[in-house]
Design an enzyme around this catalytic site. Structure first.
Site, PDB file in Angstrom:
ATOM      1  N   CYS A  70      28.427  24.886  29.719  1.00 30.33           N
ATOM      2  CA  CYS A  70      29.807  25.242  30.015  1.00 30.33           C
ATOM      3  C   CYS A  70      30.147  24.704  31.405  1.00 30.33           C
ATOM      4  O   CYS A  70      29.276  24.216  32.134  1.00 30.33           O
ATOM      5  CB  CYS A  70      29.998  26.757  29.965  1.00 30.33           C
TER       6      CYS A  70
ATOM      7  N   CYS B 265      29.761  31.330  39.005  1.00 29.02           N
ATOM      8  CA  CYS B 265      30.786  30.837  38.088  1.00 29.02           C
ATOM      9  C   CYS B 265      32.130  31.448  38.462  1.00 29.02           C
ATOM     10  O   CYS B 265      32.224  32.661  38.682  1.00 29.02           O
ATOM     11  CB  CYS B 265      30.424  31.210  36.652  1.00 29.02           C
TER      12      CYS B 265
ATOM     13  N   GLU C 240      24.139  39.133  36.382  1.00 31.51           N
ATOM     14  CA  GLU C 240      25.593  39.187  36.514  1.00 31.51           C
ATOM     15  C   GLU C 240      26.078  40.623  36.665  1.00 31.51           C
ATOM     16  O   GLU C 240      26.962  40.921  37.476  1.00 31.51           O
ATOM     17  CB  GLU C 240      26.268  38.537  35.301  1.00 31.51           C
TER      18      GLU C 240
ATOM     19  N   CYS D  11      33.797  34.806  28.786  1.00 31.47           N
ATOM     20  CA  CYS D  11      34.238  33.469  29.178  1.00 31.47           C
ATOM     21  C   CYS D  11      34.613  32.624  27.967  1.00 31.47           C
ATOM     22  O   CYS D  11      34.136  32.842  26.852  1.00 31.47           O
ATOM     23  CB  CYS D  11      33.180  32.796  30.047  1.00 31.47           C
TER      24      CYS D  11
ATOM     25  N   SER E 244      18.486  33.859  28.365  1.00 34.20           N
ATOM     26  CA  SER E 244      19.918  33.554  28.300  1.00 34.20           C
ATOM     27  C   SER E 244      20.639  34.565  27.421  1.00 34.20           C
ATOM     28  O   SER E 244      20.480  34.574  26.199  1.00 34.20           O
ATOM     29  CB  SER E 244      20.126  32.130  27.749  1.00 34.20           C
ATOM     30  N   SER E 245      21.480  35.379  28.041  1.00 28.81           N
ATOM     31  CA  SER E 245      22.219  36.392  27.297  1.00 28.81           C
ATOM     32  C   SER E 245      23.142  35.758  26.266  1.00 28.81           C
ATOM     33  O   SER E 245      23.183  36.185  25.103  1.00 28.81           O
ATOM     34  CB  SER E 245      23.042  37.260  28.266  1.00 28.81           C
ATOM     35  N   ASN E 246      23.889  34.724  26.654  1.00 26.41           N
ATOM     36  CA  ASN E 246      24.850  34.142  25.717  1.00 26.41           C
ATOM     37  C   ASN E 246      24.146  33.487  24.538  1.00 26.41           C
ATOM     38  O   ASN E 246      24.660  33.513  23.413  1.00 26.41           O
ATOM     39  CB  ASN E 246      25.801  33.176  26.436  1.00 26.41           C
TER      40      ASN E 246
ATOM     41  N   SER F 132      23.751  27.330  28.701  1.00 26.96           N
ATOM     42  CA  SER F 132      22.887  26.847  29.780  1.00 26.96           C
ATOM     43  C   SER F 132      21.804  25.897  29.272  1.00 26.96           C
ATOM     44  O   SER F 132      20.857  25.588  29.997  1.00 26.96           O
ATOM     45  CB  SER F 132      22.240  28.035  30.505  1.00 26.96           C
TER      46      SER F 132
END
Length: 327
Positions: free
Chosen positions: A24, A108, A138, A206, A234-236, A279
């Site tokens: 991203c 970010c 975060e 996001c 990686s959470s996403n 990521s």
């Protein structure tokens, strides 16, 4: 395109390649900040926490001279430190200033937006519900901007136990990398209990997280197996696997590299949905495609474009000053 060991009686598998996928704008910006800092300053450049949650990216930057630490007190006094894309609480900046550190902020901009929301709601006397995962960097950073006002919750069930000062003055914000579906379920529970609850002017989750999850939903309708390239930190990326399963994919797996692909997953699979977290470098996706093509039946790639994603974030002014000083 078809390559690999396709058999006479079976056509090649289809690799349905999601677009958008991968980096991203916030991740791309954060990595560039470290790369350009290394060019301008020379190694070592210290980075507080993994710049982004991907083991390949971190290893590559370490090889170039980045030194990753979990606390700013590990950085030598006066040295250069980069704050990761996940953001930091104000206390980290304060301690860094006391140590005389040169600071580059790779947070970010969409995470910074959530920080502003937290501070604004706290200043106006609201109890703030932060929807997110405990212990995530975060979330730690966001809580630090309004520690006395924030209540962290992860599930709709937790809404019933919230103890707020005034039910008419409740606001909510969220971690940017959550599952959209999960966040909406919590928001719905919040609004049921606190009808006057206020949310952000724009979604906190996001654009890239939303777009990648939207693409996964489409993949889930067409593929028997979905592979999400991304690290377990990686959470996403992990949320993308959950979204795939929730939306009907018979199987979905998170893989860090092509070596993690189990050929047994491919038995009786004609279509593989392939995507990557925000990521994950595209190189890793290319390697997965190459690995799938070497398996019996071979494979052909078909791109599935769900959203035309065009987003870029400016680099921090402090980086330009560092480049000028190093020239």
């Amino acid at each position: 395109m078809t390559t690999g060991n396709n058999t006479v009686d079976q056509p090649p598998r289809t690799i349905l390649l999601a677009a958008p996928r991968g980096f991203c704008a916030g991740v791309d910006r954060a990595i560039k900040i470290v790369e350009l800092a290394l060019e301008a300053n020379g190694p070592p450049v210290y980075v507080r926490h993994a710049i982004v949650h991907n083991t390949h990216v971190v290893a590559d930057l370490e090889a170039r001279g980045a030194v990753f630490v979990e606390d700013e007190t590990e950085v030598p006094q006066g040295a250069l430190v980069v704050f990761s894309a996940h953001g930091v609480p104000p206390s980290v900046r304060e301690r860094s200033e006391r140590r005389g550190l040169q600071m580059l902020d790779a947070t970010c901009p969409l995470v910074t937006k959530v920080h502003y929301e937290a501070k604004e709601y706290a200043a106006r006397g609201y109890d703030i519900v932060l929807i997110g995962h405990a212990g995530h960097q975060e979330v730690i950073g966001t809580i630090g901007h309004a520690p006395d006002a924030i209540h962290l919750i992860e599930t709709p069930e937790e809404v019933a136990t919230l103890d707020v000062r005034d039910p008419e003055r409740v606001a909510y914000i969220s971690q940017t990398t959550l599952s959209v579906d999960d966040a909406n379920r919590v928001i719905s529970a919040l609004r049921d209990r606190f009808p006057a609850a206020r949310g952000p002017r724009g979604d906190d989750i996001c654009y890239a997280t939303q777009n990648r999850q939207d693409a996964v939903r489409v993949l889930a309708e067409r593929a028997e197996l979905i592979l999400v390239v991304g690290s377990d930190t990686s959470s996403n990326s992990k949320r993308m696997v959950e979204v795939a399963l929730e939306h009907g994919a018979p199987a979905a797996h998170l893989i860090d590299t092509a070596g993690a692909v189990d050929p047994a997953w491919l038995v009786d699979v004609d279509t593989v949905g392939l995507t990557s977290g925000a990521s994950a470098p595209e190189l890793l996706v290319d390697e997965v495609i190459a690995a799938l093509m070497t398996l019996p039946r071979g494979a052909r790639v078909e791109t599935l474009e769900v959203v035309d994603e065009q987003m870029h974030f400016a680099l921090p002014a402090a980086l330009r000053r560092l480049q000028l000083a190093g020239s």
